[in-house]
Write an enzyme that holds these catalytic residues in place. Structure first.
Site, PDB file in Angstrom:
ATOM      1  N   SER A 132       0.864  -1.193   0.000  1.00 49.74           N
ATOM      2  CA  SER A 132       0.000   0.000   0.000  1.00 49.74           C
ATOM      3  C   SER A 132       0.894   1.234   0.000  1.00 49.74           C
ATOM      4  O   SER A 132       2.038   1.194   0.468  1.00 49.74           O
ATOM      5  CB  SER A 132      -0.847  -0.011   1.282  1.00 49.74           C
ATOM      6  OG  SER A 132      -1.443   1.252   1.487  1.00 49.74           O
TER       7      SER A 132
ATOM      8  N   TYR B 237      -1.236  -1.210  10.329  1.00 50.94           N
ATOM      9  CA  TYR B 237      -1.357  -1.356   8.866  1.00 50.94           C
ATOM     10  C   TYR B 237      -0.074  -0.880   8.184  1.00 50.94           C
ATOM     11  O   TYR B 237       0.472  -1.554   7.306  1.00 50.94           O
ATOM     12  CB  TYR B 237      -2.565  -0.568   8.381  1.00 50.94           C
ATOM     13  CG  TYR B 237      -2.942  -0.814   6.935  1.00 50.94           C
ATOM     14  CD1 TYR B 237      -3.849  -1.813   6.586  1.00 50.94           C
ATOM     15  CD2 TYR B 237      -2.404  -0.036   5.908  1.00 50.94           C
ATOM     16  CE1 TYR B 237      -4.207  -2.039   5.257  1.00 50.94           C
ATOM     17  CE2 TYR B 237      -2.758  -0.252   4.585  1.00 50.94           C
ATOM     18  CZ  TYR B 237      -3.658  -1.250   4.262  1.00 50.94           C
ATOM     19  OH  TYR B 237      -4.005  -1.462   2.945  1.00 50.94           O
TER      20      TYR B 237
HETATM   21  P1  NAD Z   1     -11.171  -6.681   0.454  1.00 53.20           P
HETATM   22  O1  NAD Z   1     -11.550  -6.651   1.888  1.00 53.20           O
HETATM   23  O2  NAD Z   1     -12.180  -6.287  -0.577  1.00 53.20           O
HETATM   24  O3  NAD Z   1     -10.635  -8.127   0.082  1.00 53.20           O
HETATM   25  C1  NAD Z   1      -9.731  -8.794   0.924  1.00 53.20           C
HETATM   26  C2  NAD Z   1      -9.980 -10.273   0.838  1.00 53.20           C
HETATM   27  O4  NAD Z   1      -9.026 -10.904   1.724  1.00 53.20           O
HETATM   28  C3  NAD Z   1     -11.380 -10.681   1.341  1.00 53.20           C
HETATM   29  O5  NAD Z   1     -12.024 -11.547   0.439  1.00 53.20           O
HETATM   30  C4  NAD Z   1     -11.098 -11.357   2.679  1.00 53.20           C
HETATM   31  O6  NAD Z   1     -12.027 -12.382   2.995  1.00 53.20           O
HETATM   32  C5  NAD Z   1      -9.692 -11.901   2.461  1.00 53.20           C
HETATM   33  N1  NAD Z   1      -8.989 -12.181   3.724  1.00 53.20           N
HETATM   34  C6  NAD Z   1      -8.975 -11.414   4.839  1.00 53.20           C
HETATM   35  N2  NAD Z   1      -8.264 -12.012   5.806  1.00 53.20           N
HETATM   36  C7  NAD Z   1      -7.825 -13.190   5.286  1.00 53.20           C
HETATM   37  C8  NAD Z   1      -7.038 -14.264   5.794  1.00 53.20           C
HETATM   38  N3  NAD Z   1      -6.598 -14.267   7.060  1.00 53.20           N
HETATM   39  N4  NAD Z   1      -6.766 -15.306   4.970  1.00 53.20           N
HETATM   40  C9  NAD Z   1      -7.230 -15.325   3.699  1.00 53.20           C
HETATM   41  N5  NAD Z   1      -7.979 -14.350   3.164  1.00 53.20           N
HETATM   42  C10 NAD Z   1      -8.277 -13.289   3.944  1.00 53.20           C
HETATM   43  O7  NAD Z   1      -9.866  -5.766   0.373  1.00 53.20           O
HETATM   44  P2  NAD Z   1      -9.154  -5.002  -0.849  1.00 53.20           P
HETATM   45  O8  NAD Z   1      -9.458  -3.559  -0.700  1.00 53.20           O
HETATM   46  O9  NAD Z   1      -9.408  -5.693  -2.125  1.00 53.20           O
HETATM   47  O10 NAD Z   1      -7.635  -5.207  -0.409  1.00 53.20           O
HETATM   48  C11 NAD Z   1      -6.804  -6.228  -0.946  1.00 53.20           C
HETATM   49  C12 NAD Z   1      -5.367  -5.911  -0.586  1.00 53.20           C
HETATM   50  O11 NAD Z   1      -5.034  -4.636  -1.130  1.00 53.20           O
HETATM   51  C13 NAD Z   1      -5.143  -5.808   0.927  1.00 53.20           C
HETATM   52  O12 NAD Z   1      -3.884  -6.345   1.240  1.00 53.20           O
HETATM   53  C14 NAD Z   1      -5.173  -4.307   1.173  1.00 53.20           C
HETATM   54  O13 NAD Z   1      -4.426  -3.938   2.309  1.00 53.20           O
HETATM   55  C15 NAD Z   1      -4.525  -3.801  -0.103  1.00 53.20           C
HETATM   56  N6  NAD Z   1      -4.839  -2.410  -0.428  1.00 53.20           N
HETATM   57  C16 NAD Z   1      -6.130  -2.003  -0.677  1.00 53.20           C
HETATM   58  C17 NAD Z   1      -6.367  -0.663  -0.964  1.00 53.20           C
HETATM   59  C18 NAD Z   1      -7.750  -0.143  -1.268  1.00 53.20           C
HETATM   60  O14 NAD Z   1      -7.930   1.104  -1.329  1.00 53.20           O
HETATM   61  N7  NAD Z   1      -8.744  -0.994  -1.474  1.00 53.20           N
HETATM   62  C19 NAD Z   1      -5.312   0.253  -0.993  1.00 53.20           C
HETATM   63  C20 NAD Z   1      -4.020  -0.202  -0.725  1.00 53.20           C
HETATM   64  C21 NAD Z   1      -3.795  -1.535  -0.454  1.00 53.20           C
END
Ligand code: NAD
Length: 256
Positions: free
Chosen positions: A143, A156
């Site tokens: 991120s 985080y």
């Molecule tokens: P999201 O919550 O939509 O999807 C995350 C998925 O991970 C979910 O399906 C959840 O069930 C799964 N998950 C959670 N804990 C788990 C575990 N212990 N084992 C296996 N699966 C697990 O989130 P997102 O926004 O798509 O984020 C995905 C990645 O991108 C994350 O690492 C997040 O930190 C990173 N990210 C997201 C953003 C954003 O703005 N959406 C920005 C920067 C980084």
């Protein structure tokens, strides 16, 4: 002279195979779909069984923070797909805010690090042999919060900073057989990529979009495209790096 068609079994064995953690929703689901569209056989590992079943992909219920769960998942995926060329360590607790540091419990700190950082280590550990034999690639999803912060996001930020460092450590240890890179998304709207009962379409304000030098908030596909590129042969000279995909936000002067 006409070429003889390859037997089906041979064609299947030659297809590249990918595993996406947290692939049932959000950025992970968009990545899984893009990779499938580019010819990969895709498996996803996710904690949410309902979302996993809805995804339509070969789904393994897995908590990436638990080693027995990760070991079993890596074995099941290898058995099903027959090979592994690409691993996307995307699972994480996506909400960055954990509250004031004075009140942040050790349990909450540990859980965020366990899912977002230890999970990537564990999945890599149990997939490394398969990735080495296929001369594969890994992409970790960090991120922009590895690089900059708002208040109350210590766990985080530490998780994502750790992932950036883990990326270059793995690139050195697993090279030259396996390339390892990291992507750092900014604000990505995943609301339309949730399991059906949580799915919605959020209308963001003009100001929210236009504060980005690129003129809009990010989409999961923006990240998926970069991940797919880094996994592919075109990225064969790139390893150990972190790539920001944030519409330019981290390049903006923000002094008030
Ligand atoms: P999201 O919550 O939509 O999807 C995350 C998925 O991970 C979910 O399906 C959840 O069930 C799964 N998950 C959670 N804990 C788990 C575990 N212990 N084992 C296996 N699966 C697990 O989130 P997102 O926004 O798509 O984020 C995905 C990645 O991108 C994350 O690492 C997040 O930190 C990173 N990210 C997201 C953003 C954003 O703005 N959406 C920005 C920067 C980084």
């Amino acid at each position: 002279m006409a070429q003889k068609a390859a037997p089906k079994a041979v064609m299947r064995a030659a297809r590249r195979a990918a595993l996406v953690t947290g692939g049932a929703q959000g950025i992970g689901l968009a990545t899984a779909r893009l990779l499938a569209g580019r010819g990969y056989e895709v498996a996803i590992a996710d904690l949410d069984a309902e979302a996993g079943r809805e995804s339509g992909f070969f789904f393994v219920r897995c908590d990436v923070s638990k080693e027995p769960s990760v070991r079993a998942c890596a074995g099941a995926v290898r058995k099903r797909l027959g090979r592994l060329d690409a691993l996307v360590n995307n699972a994480g607790i996506a909400d960055p805010v954990s509250g004031p540091v004075e009140k942040l419990s050790l349990a909450d700190w540990n859980r965020r690090i366990a899912v977002g950082l230890t999970g990537a280590f564990l999945m890599t550990k149990h997939c490394a042999a398969h990735l080495r034999s296929s001369r594969g690639a890994i992409v970790n999803v960090a991120s922009t919060r590895a690089l900059q912060s708002e208040p109350d996001t210590e766990a985080y930020a530490a998780t994502k900073g750790g992932l950036v460092a883990l990326t270059h450590a793995l690139a050195i240890s697993l090279g030259p057989q396996v390339r390892v890179n990291c992507v750092s998304p900014g604000w990505i709207d995943v609301s339309a990529w949730k399991k059906s009962k949580n799915r919605k379409s959020i209308r963001h304000s003009k100001a929210d979009h236009l504060q980005h030098p690129a003129g809009r908030i990010g989409r999961p596909q923006d990240v998926a495209e970069l991940v797919a590129f880094l996994l592919g042969e075109e990225a064969g000279f790139i390893t150990g790096q972190n790539f920001v995909v944030d519409g330019g936000m981290t390049r903006k002067m923000i002094y008030v």
